[in-house]
Design a protein around this motif. Sequence first.
Motif, mmCIF file in Angstrom:
data_model
loop_
_atom_site.group_PDB
_atom_site.id
_atom_site.type_symbol
_atom_site.label_atom_id
_atom_site.label_comp_id
_atom_site.label_asym_id
_atom_site.label_seq_id
_atom_site.Cartn_x
_atom_site.Cartn_y
_atom_site.Cartn_z
ATOM 1 N N ALA A 101 0.822 -1.181 -0.244
ATOM 2 C CA ALA A 101 0.100 0.007 -0.039
ATOM 3 C C ALA A 101 0.699 1.106 -0.047
ATOM 4 N N GLY A 102 1.967 1.164 0.734
ATOM 5 C CA GLY A 102 2.434 2.447 0.744
ATOM 6 C C GLY A 102 3.394 2.602 -0.514
ATOM 7 N N PHE A 103 4.028 1.530 -1.279
ATOM 8 C CA PHE A 103 4.445 1.612 -2.515
ATOM 9 C C PHE A 103 3.565 2.407 -3.416
ATOM 10 N N ALA A 104 2.180 1.597 -3.481
ATOM 11 C CA ALA A 104 1.176 2.028 -4.414
ATOM 12 C C ALA A 104 0.824 3.562 -4.343
ATOM 13 N N LEU A 105 0.924 3.873 -3.107
ATOM 14 C CA LEU A 105 0.607 5.338 -2.686
ATOM 15 C C LEU A 105 1.590 6.042 -3.300
ATOM 16 N N VAL A 106 2.866 6.141 -3.388
ATOM 17 C CA VAL A 106 3.751 6.744 -3.947
ATOM 18 C C VAL A 106 3.580 6.647 -5.758
ATOM 19 N N MET A 107 3.328 5.532 -6.145
ATOM 20 C CA MET A 107 3.206 5.243 -7.676
ATOM 21 C C MET A 107 1.775 6.064 -7.946
ATOM 22 N N LEU A 108 0.965 5.894 -7.393
ATOM 23 C CA LEU A 108 -0.307 6.412 -7.638
ATOM 24 C C LEU A 108 -0.287 8.151 -7.476
ATOM 25 N N ALA A 109 0.446 8.618 -6.742
ATOM 26 C CA ALA A 109 0.722 10.119 -6.456
ATOM 27 C C ALA A 109 1.682 10.478 -7.503
ATOM 28 N N ALA A 110 2.519 9.828 -8.069
ATOM 29 C CA ALA A 110 3.323 9.991 -9.189
ATOM 30 C C ALA A 110 2.350 10.163 -10.458
ATOM 31 N N MET A 111 1.448 9.296 -10.475
ATOM 32 C CA MET A 111 0.633 9.075 -11.739
ATOM 33 C C MET A 111 -0.328 10.433 -11.669
ATOM 34 N N ALA A 112 -0.683 10.716 -10.593
ATOM 35 C CA ALA A 112 -1.679 11.944 -10.438
ATOM 36 C C ALA A 112 -0.919 13.237 -10.907
ATOM 37 N N ILE A 113 0.116 13.311 -10.617
ATOM 38 C CA ILE A 113 1.044 14.396 -11.140
ATOM 39 C C ILE A 113 1.200 14.539 -12.497
ATOM 40 N N LEU A 114 1.267 13.482 -13.114
ATOM 41 C CA LEU A 114 1.422 13.248 -14.592
ATOM 42 C C LEU A 114 0.126 13.393 -15.423
ATOM 43 N N PHE A 115 -1.131 12.931 -14.681
ATOM 44 C CA PHE A 115 -2.333 13.207 -14.865
ATOM 45 C C PHE A 115 -2.407 14.839 -15.139
ATOM 46 N N ARG A 116 -2.327 15.542 -13.961
ATOM 47 C CA ARG A 116 -2.274 17.017 -13.839
ATOM 48 C C ARG A 116 -1.399 17.696 -14.779
#
Length: 248
Positions: free
Chosen positions: A82-97
């Motif tokens: 879950a910790g790794f997924a949170l970091v990965m999803l946050a990075a993906m959200a930055i790319l989306f934005r």
Amino acid sequence: MLLRRLVLSALLVGALSGLLLSAIQRWQVIPIINTAERFEQARAAVPTHGEAGHEHAAGAWEPAEGAERIGYTVLSNVLTAAGFALVMLAAMAILFRRNAATKRKAATRLDWRYGLLWGLAGYVVFFVAPALGLPPEIPGAEAASLESRQLWWAFTVVCTAAGLAVTAFGKSPWRWAGLALLVVPHLVGAPQLGTSPFAELPADVAAELTQLARRFVWATAFANGVFWIALGGLSGWAAQRFVKQAVA
């Protein structure tokens, strides 16, 4: 809204990938660890001159064998995932934005297939690169000091992550020079004992443990590979399914 979606998505991805990792470990990795621990217990019954530094502290807590140990292993795997997924999803959200702000069509292509690439990158950063210098060790194996190994592991992770990031996301033609960062930790060299990890044991026992250690390396490599691919693919799917709407 975005933070809530990120956290919930990370928990979902972490639960699925962590449970998958636990199942593979139970099938391939745990039997090797149990065998190595039996050797370690037998060795503890016959003290050697180098044993003192490797004894467990008296009264140190350990989970009981059986359901308790399995439960703590699964919980640890899920929380780590879950910790790794949170970091990965946050990075993906930055790319989306970023892509939404620049009107890039790539924002619509960040899905589970792209997530697989992210998962492979995570596998290289957190397992493959460190394991080239410090292969996973079975219980009872002699090794360099824990502090020096941790320091080299962290140094390797940072250099590998930076090298891949510069190469993948850099705009300058010199971005390929980022790949040089991948070899820096290995030029420095991982801390090593300089002798066999089973040098103090009888030859026949050392040979058997050496074979066991090799099996352990391949088993953990397989388990971590499946874990990171699943984590990346599920993160890409969750980013497209739940996170993108909160960013757009």
